[in-house]
Design a protein around this motif. Structure first.
Motif, PDB file in Angstrom:
ATOM      1  N   LEU A 117       0.826  -1.215   0.000  1.00  0.00           N
ATOM      2  CA  LEU A 117       0.000   0.000   0.000  1.00  0.00           C
ATOM      3  C   LEU A 117       0.854   1.255   0.000  1.00  0.00           C
ATOM      4  CD1 LEU A 117      -2.873  -0.993   2.458  1.00  0.00           C
ATOM      5  CD2 LEU A 117      -2.995  -0.727  -0.036  1.00  0.00           C
ATOM      6  N   TYR A 118       2.003   1.206   0.671  1.00  0.00           N
ATOM      7  CA  TYR A 118       2.913   2.349   0.682  1.00  0.00           C
ATOM      8  C   TYR A 118       3.549   2.561  -0.695  1.00  0.00           C
ATOM      9  CZ  TYR A 118       7.171   5.011   1.443  1.00  0.00           C
ATOM     10  OH  TYR A 118       8.184   5.934   1.338  1.00  0.00           O
ATOM     11  N   MET A 119       3.931   1.475  -1.356  1.00  0.00           N
ATOM     12  CA  MET A 119       4.646   1.592  -2.624  1.00  0.00           C
ATOM     13  C   MET A 119       3.732   1.812  -3.826  1.00  0.00           C
ATOM     14  SD  MET A 119       7.888   1.583  -2.208  1.00  0.00           S
ATOM     15  CE  MET A 119       8.627   1.146  -3.763  1.00  0.00           C
ATOM     16  N   PHE A 125      11.897  -1.949  -4.938  1.00  0.00           N
ATOM     17  CA  PHE A 125      10.767  -2.558  -4.228  1.00  0.00           C
ATOM     18  C   PHE A 125      11.218  -3.809  -3.487  1.00  0.00           C
ATOM     19  CE2 PHE A 125       7.047  -5.140  -3.642  1.00  0.00           C
ATOM     20  CZ  PHE A 125       6.005  -4.245  -3.429  1.00  0.00           C
ATOM     21  N   VAL A 126      11.895  -4.706  -4.193  1.00  0.00           N
ATOM     22  CA  VAL A 126      12.335  -5.967  -3.596  1.00  0.00           C
ATOM     23  C   VAL A 126      13.371  -5.718  -2.500  1.00  0.00           C
ATOM     24  CG1 VAL A 126      13.577  -8.126  -4.051  1.00  0.00           C
ATOM     25  CG2 VAL A 126      11.806  -7.349  -5.628  1.00  0.00           C
ATOM     26  N   THR A 157      14.798   0.667 -17.981  1.00  0.00           N
ATOM     27  CA  THR A 157      15.596   1.146 -16.850  1.00  0.00           C
ATOM     28  C   THR A 157      14.715   1.553 -15.677  1.00  0.00           C
ATOM     29  OG1 THR A 157      17.251   1.956 -18.415  1.00  0.00           O
ATOM     30  CG2 THR A 157      17.381   2.785 -16.164  1.00  0.00           C
ATOM     31  N   GLU A 158      13.644   2.300 -15.949  1.00  0.00           N
ATOM     32  CA  GLU A 158      12.739   2.716 -14.872  1.00  0.00           C
ATOM     33  C   GLU A 158      12.035   1.523 -14.247  1.00  0.00           C
ATOM     34  OE1 GLU A 158       9.982   5.841 -15.895  1.00  0.00           O
ATOM     35  OE2 GLU A 158      11.455   6.739 -17.234  1.00  0.00           O
ATOM     36  N   THR A 159      11.636   0.573 -15.075  1.00  0.00           N
ATOM     37  CA  THR A 159      10.966  -0.629 -14.573  1.00  0.00           C
ATOM     38  C   THR A 159      11.873  -1.398 -13.635  1.00  0.00           C
ATOM     39  OG1 THR A 159       9.646  -0.829 -16.585  1.00  0.00           O
ATOM     40  CG2 THR A 159       9.865  -2.798 -15.239  1.00  0.00           C
ATOM     41  N   HIS A 206       3.765   5.158  -5.501  1.00  0.00           N
ATOM     42  CA  HIS A 206       5.062   5.494  -6.071  1.00  0.00           C
ATOM     43  C   HIS A 206       5.315   4.817  -7.421  1.00  0.00           C
ATOM     44  CE1 HIS A 206       5.542   6.358  -1.772  1.00  0.00           C
ATOM     45  NE2 HIS A 206       6.330   7.330  -2.183  1.00  0.00           N
ATOM     46  N   TYR A 207       4.381   3.966  -7.843  1.00  0.00           N
ATOM     47  CA  TYR A 207       4.562   3.263  -9.115  1.00  0.00           C
ATOM     48  C   TYR A 207       4.539   4.280 -10.248  1.00  0.00           C
ATOM     49  CZ  TYR A 207       4.010  -0.133 -12.847  1.00  0.00           C
ATOM     50  OH  TYR A 207       4.196  -0.882 -13.974  1.00  0.00           O
TER      51      TYR A 207
END
Length: 148
Positions: free
Chosen positions: A24-26, A47-48, A38-40, A29-30
């Motif tokens: 929920l926090y992240m 994230f990981v 590169t961004e992906t 920010h997606y």
């Protein structure tokens, strides 16, 4: 309820809460719109990595708090030894946990083979990590309740 059963329940609930709250926090920010590779990779890699660090720290803190609360409420110490049953249950829980992660890993690699986006691979890997954590806790709880 034994110490091990309570610890398994706390571990299960904490894994669900940590993973859910971090997702929920992240989510906001997606990066929206068309993503280049590169961004992906930067987003999912962070994230990981952050999820791993947050999860480890949170599990340590929750374990310390659990032991303090357990000691205060029951006036008993944490068991200082593991017998053969504890070791057997831990082995079965680790086996089931690793099995779930390997299935998720193979599904993630399979998604790349059938030309799915790399985001799907990361989602499958992250989800399989969460499912393997939950599977380990549920397996421990099951075996402490029902026996081996």
């Amino acid at each position: 309820m034994t110490y091990q059963e309570k610890k398994s329940i706390v571990s299960l609930i904490s894994a669900i809460l940590i993973f859910g709250s971090f997702c929920l926090y992240m989510y906001p920010h997606y990066p929206q719109g068309g993503l280049d590779a590169t961004e992906t990779y930067r987003f999912w890699g962070s994230f990981v990595l952050i999820l791993t660090l947050v999860s480890i720290v949170a599990h340590i803190i929750i374990s310390i708090i659990f032991n303090i609360v357990f000691r205060i409420t029951t006036n008993e110490k944490k068991p200082s030894f593991e017998d053969e049953l504890d070791k057997l249950i831990a082995l079965k829980a680790n086996r089931n946990s690793f099995f779930m992660f390997i299935i998720g890993f193979l599904l993630a690699m399979g998604s790349l083979v059938i030309s799915q986006p790399s985001q799907l691979m990361f989602l499958i890997l992250i989800t399989s990590g969460f499912v393997s954590d939950v599977t380990g806790s549920v397996t421990k709880l099951y075996h402490y309740r029902k026996g081996v």
